[in-house]
Design a protein around this motif. Structure first.
Motif, PDB file in Angstrom:
ATOM      1  N   SER A  17       0.744  -6.253 -20.928  1.00 35.23           N
ATOM      2  CA  SER A  17       0.746  -4.734 -21.451  1.00 35.23           C
ATOM      3  C   SER A  17       2.330  -4.423 -22.220  1.00 35.23           C
ATOM      4  N   ARG A  19       5.264  -1.651 -22.504  1.00 35.87           N
ATOM      5  CA  ARG A  19       5.656   0.390 -21.945  1.00 35.87           C
ATOM      6  C   ARG A  19       6.577   0.054 -22.952  1.00 35.87           C
ATOM      7  N   ARG A  66      -6.717   2.276 -23.323  1.00 35.92           N
ATOM      8  CA  ARG A  66      -5.836   1.630 -22.518  1.00 35.92           C
ATOM      9  C   ARG A  66      -4.422   2.164 -22.852  1.00 35.92           C
ATOM     10  N   GLN A  81       2.552   3.743 -22.540  1.00 33.92           N
ATOM     11  CA  GLN A  81       1.915   2.865 -21.530  1.00 33.92           C
ATOM     12  C   GLN A  81       0.904   1.989 -22.983  1.00 33.92           C
ATOM     13  N   ASN A  83      -1.894  -0.363 -22.514  1.00 34.72           N
ATOM     14  CA  ASN A  83      -2.708  -1.559 -22.099  1.00 34.72           C
ATOM     15  C   ASN A  83      -3.446  -2.779 -22.489  1.00 34.72           C
ATOM     16  N   SER A  84      -3.673  -4.076 -22.153  1.00 33.83           N
ATOM     17  CA  SER A  84      -4.984  -4.604 -22.796  1.00 33.83           C
ATOM     18  C   SER A  84      -5.268  -5.013 -24.161  1.00 33.83           C
TER      19      SER A  84
END
Length: 113
Positions: A17, A19, A66, A81, A83-84
């Motif tokens: 991840s 950000r 995601r 953000q 993720n994955s």
């Protein structure tokens, strides 16, 4: 004058991840739609995520579920953000206001093991 400064990119392993942040000056992010784009080598710049003035968001299909775009009006900052993360997410990421034809320098995201 209008300025956008992106940060938060880096090298991350698949599944990880990050950000991203986009700090705006010269205007209020709450007054305009704000978009995140990305551009991979040899590819056209692609719209990834949008947040409208009313807070509504939408995403390109490849990142749905995601990525999350959000906005902090007090900090005049927009976030992404992620993720994955997948190798195909590797690109330079840019934010842009719908109200101005201005691009920041972007932030590099590299997803690799």
């Amino acid at each position: 004058q209008v300025q956008l400064v992106e940060s938060g990119g880096g090298l991350v392993q698949p599944g990880g991840s990050l950000r991203l942040s986009c700090v705006a000056s010269g205007f209020r992010v709450s007054s305009y739609g704000m978009n995140w784009y990305r551009q991979a080598p040899g590819n056209q710049r692609e719209l990834v995520a949008r947040i409208f003035t009313d807070g509504t968001t939408n995403y390109v299909d490849s990142v749905k579920g995601r990525f999350t775009i959000s906005r902090d009006d007090a900090k005049n900052t927009v976030y992404l953000q992620m993720n994955s993360l997948k190798p195909e997410d590797t690109a330079v990421y840019y934010c842009k206001s719908t109200g101005f034809n201005y691009w920041g320098q972007g932030t590099q995201v590299t997803v690799s093991s």
